[in-house]
Scaffold this motif. Structure first.
Motif, PDB file in Angstrom:
ATOM      1  N   VAL A 167      23.447  60.103  32.985  1.00  0.00           N
ATOM      2  CA  VAL A 167      23.855  60.483  34.342  1.00  0.00           C
ATOM      3  C   VAL A 167      25.036  61.459  34.289  1.00  0.00           C
ATOM      4  O   VAL A 167      25.079  62.437  35.042  1.00  0.00           O
ATOM      5  N   ALA A 168      25.975  61.222  33.377  1.00  0.00           N
ATOM      6  CA  ALA A 168      27.107  62.142  33.224  1.00  0.00           C
ATOM      7  C   ALA A 168      26.619  63.529  32.817  1.00  0.00           C
ATOM      8  O   ALA A 168      27.094  64.543  33.341  1.00  0.00           O
ATOM      9  N   GLN A 169      25.666  63.592  31.899  1.00  0.00           N
ATOM     10  CA  GLN A 169      25.139  64.894  31.480  1.00  0.00           C
ATOM     11  C   GLN A 169      24.362  65.560  32.606  1.00  0.00           C
ATOM     12  O   GLN A 169      24.442  66.778  32.779  1.00  0.00           O
ATOM     13  N   LEU A 170      23.643  64.787  33.397  1.00  0.00           N
ATOM     14  CA  LEU A 170      22.939  65.341  34.550  1.00  0.00           C
ATOM     15  C   LEU A 170      23.925  65.984  35.521  1.00  0.00           C
ATOM     16  O   LEU A 170      23.703  67.100  36.003  1.00  0.00           O
ATOM     17  N   ILE A 171      25.018  65.307  35.786  1.00  0.00           N
ATOM     18  CA  ILE A 171      26.033  65.842  36.702  1.00  0.00           C
ATOM     19  C   ILE A 171      26.659  67.107  36.137  1.00  0.00           C
ATOM     20  O   ILE A 171      26.857  68.091  36.856  1.00  0.00           O
ATOM     21  N   VAL A 172      26.980  67.107  34.840  1.00  0.00           N
ATOM     22  CA  VAL A 172      27.550  68.300  34.204  1.00  0.00           C
ATOM     23  C   VAL A 172      26.595  69.478  34.352  1.00  0.00           C
ATOM     24  O   VAL A 172      27.006  70.587  34.711  1.00  0.00           O
ATOM     25  N   GLN A 173      25.315  69.268  34.088  1.00  0.00           N
ATOM     26  CA  GLN A 173      24.361  70.371  34.170  1.00  0.00           C
ATOM     27  C   GLN A 173      24.134  70.832  35.601  1.00  0.00           C
ATOM     28  O   GLN A 173      23.960  72.020  35.852  1.00  0.00           O
ATOM     29  N   LEU A 174      24.157  69.903  36.547  1.00  0.00           N
ATOM     30  CA  LEU A 174      24.013  70.299  37.952  1.00  0.00           C
ATOM     31  C   LEU A 174      25.199  71.140  38.414  1.00  0.00           C
ATOM     32  O   LEU A 174      25.031  72.122  39.136  1.00  0.00           O
ATOM     33  N   VAL A 175      26.390  70.763  37.998  1.00  0.00           N
ATOM     34  CA  VAL A 175      27.589  71.463  38.462  1.00  0.00           C
ATOM     35  C   VAL A 175      27.771  72.792  37.738  1.00  0.00           C
ATOM     36  O   VAL A 175      28.003  73.827  38.360  1.00  0.00           O
ATOM     37  N   TYR A 176      27.659  72.796  36.409  1.00  0.00           N
ATOM     38  CA  TYR A 176      27.999  73.993  35.646  1.00  0.00           C
ATOM     39  C   TYR A 176      26.851  74.989  35.504  1.00  0.00           C
ATOM     40  O   TYR A 176      27.092  76.184  35.354  1.00  0.00           O
ATOM     41  N   PHE A 177      25.610  74.544  35.517  1.00  0.00           N
ATOM     42  CA  PHE A 177      24.502  75.464  35.316  1.00  0.00           C
ATOM     43  C   PHE A 177      23.706  75.741  36.587  1.00  0.00           C
ATOM     44  O   PHE A 177      23.269  76.861  36.808  1.00  0.00           O
ATOM     45  N   LEU A 178      23.487  74.746  37.422  1.00  0.00           N
ATOM     46  CA  LEU A 178      22.741  74.945  38.660  1.00  0.00           C
ATOM     47  C   LEU A 178      23.648  75.201  39.858  1.00  0.00           C
ATOM     48  O   LEU A 178      23.163  75.481  40.956  1.00  0.00           O
ATOM     49  N   HIS A 179      24.957  75.079  39.654  1.00  0.00           N
ATOM     50  CA  HIS A 179      25.962  75.368  40.680  1.00  0.00           C
ATOM     51  C   HIS A 179      25.745  74.537  41.944  1.00  0.00           C
ATOM     52  O   HIS A 179      25.822  75.035  43.058  1.00  0.00           O
TER      53      HIS A 179
END
Length: 123
Positions: free
Chosen positions: A58-70
């Motif tokens: 879940v932490a990695q999902l949030i990181v990818q949503l914020v940093y890559f999908l904006h």
């Protein structure tokens, strides 16, 4: 440049800079290695392995949503966030409905409460 792309830039939409992508990349690497190490090195107690993996996932999902999908709460990211939330809601409804249908089909179509002899008498 297309007119839609030009309008997006004119409205001030943020695509993120190189710094954001590098931070997201390294955070993703750290979380990946942490989940791999938690399992392979036996860092967490035996019963907590699955919970640890889910939390790191879940932490990695949030990181990818914020940093890559904006996806975020900023004014220029609200449309992305709304589309993501609607999509996640629809997926949750489809998965929950499918599980419900499969459970009911299993419960109502499998005569587990009936003995073999009784089932043979009904045929």
């Amino acid at each position: 440049m297309t007119s839609a792309h030009a309008q997006t830039h004119a409205a001030g939409a943020s695509h993120g800079g190189l710094r954001d992508y590098v931070i997201g990349f390294f955070l993703s690497l750290v979380l990946t290695f942490a989940s791999f190490g938690a399992v392979m090195l036996g860092v967490v107690p035996r019963g907590m392995g699955l919970a640890t993996i889910v939390v790191l996932c879940v932490a990695q999902l949030i990181v990818q949503l914020v940093y890559f999908l904006h996806i975020g709460a900023k004014r220029d990211q609200r449309q992305n966030s709304a589309i993501f939330l609607c999509t996640a809601g629809l997926i949750a409804i489809i998965v929950a409905g499918s599980l419900w249908v499969m459970h009911n089909a299993n419960t109502n179509m499998m005569p587990t409460h009936m003995s073999i002899e009784r089932a043979k008498l009904r045929d």
